[in-house]
Design an enzyme around this catalytic site. Structure first.
Site, PDB file in Angstrom:
ATOM      1  CB  CYS A 132      -0.907  -0.001   1.229  1.00  0.00           C
ATOM      2  SG  CYS A 132      -2.017   1.425   1.282  1.00  0.00           S
TER       3      CYS A 132
ATOM      4  CG  HIS B 296      -7.184   2.877   0.167  1.00  0.00           C
ATOM      5  ND1 HIS B 296      -6.539   3.226   1.330  1.00  0.00           N
ATOM      6  CD2 HIS B 296      -6.280   2.178  -0.561  1.00  0.00           C
ATOM      7  CE1 HIS B 296      -5.307   2.761   1.314  1.00  0.00           C
ATOM      8  NE2 HIS B 296      -5.118   2.122   0.172  1.00  0.00           N
TER       9      HIS B 296
ATOM     10  CG  HIS C 192      -5.500  -2.279  -2.002  1.00  0.00           C
ATOM     11  ND1 HIS C 192      -4.579  -2.932  -1.200  1.00  0.00           N
ATOM     12  CD2 HIS C 192      -5.196  -0.964  -1.909  1.00  0.00           C
ATOM     13  CE1 HIS C 192      -3.780  -2.029  -0.645  1.00  0.00           C
ATOM     14  NE2 HIS C 192      -4.126  -0.832  -1.071  1.00  0.00           N
ATOM     15  CD  GLU C 193      -6.270   1.577  -4.765  1.00  0.00           C
ATOM     16  OE1 GLU C 193      -6.465   2.643  -4.139  1.00  0.00           O
ATOM     17  OE2 GLU C 193      -5.213   0.926  -4.657  1.00  0.00           O
TER      18      GLU C 193
END
Length: 190
Positions: free
Chosen positions: A111, A157, A153-154
């Site tokens: 990350c 976020h 993953h994004e």
């Protein structure tokens, strides 16, 4: 000569680092098409930041993603550059995972917001994602394997989650110096 740590290099490139409150808060959705200009500005800022970051680190093996909160913007936008050299960036506005396969795999992720370590993260092998287009319409796409991992993953976020929240109990990230897969694609069974 003093060695610059990977996380410091990312901080110097404008990436918000772990511990900042913005990374723990859900990002605000765009009201499209009314927020079209704002969304376009954020997408340009993401592309500019990704260009800077790509000049500092090779992401050709796995691809790269960046969420707006990682550059200090509290809006639900992210961009993913697939590992394929000619692939167009994937823009995610107000993304939402609507389906995920039961089949999972566990691979190391990094990350940009804490780039000194890599963590072993279980994720679904296939996800279905709804995003909002600039004209306000809903777009649905299916992503698999490495691309599903990057996009998931994004989206995490944008929901205020870091990958460490998805790691199995008792599993800790490893120092980047111990990670042996930099520049290589994630491995998947045929």
């Amino acid at each position: 000569m003093i060695e610059v740590r990977p996380s410091q290099r990312m901080r110097d490139l404008g990436v918000v680092q772990r511990g900042a409150g913005i990374l723990a808060e859900p990002a605000g959705a765009f009201q499209l098409p009314a927020d079209e200009d704002a969304a376009e500005r954020v997408v340009v800022q993401l592309a500019d930041a990704m260009d800077r970051i790509a000049r500092a680190h090779d992401f050709s093996g796995k691809g790269m993603g960046l969420a707006a909160p990682q550059i200090g913007i509290t809006r639900a936008a992210a961009a993913v550059r697939p590992a394929a050299p000619d692939a167009e960036p994937i823009i995610l506005l107000n993304p939402r995972i609507t389906a995920a396969s039961e089949q999972m795999d566990e691979q190391y992720e990094g990350c940009l917001s804490f780039f000194d370590v890599r963590g072993l993260v279980p994720r679904p092998l296939r996800i279905t994602v709804e995003t909002t287009a600039l004209d306000g319409s809903t777009v649905t796409a299916v992503y698999e394997r490495g691309l599903a991992r990057l996009i998931h993953h994004e989206i995490d976020h944008l929901d205020g989650l870091l990958y460490t929240a998805r790691m199995r109990a008792g599993v800790e990230p490893i120092p980047v110096e111990e990670y042996r897969q930099t520049g290589r694609a994630w491995a998947y069974e045929k």
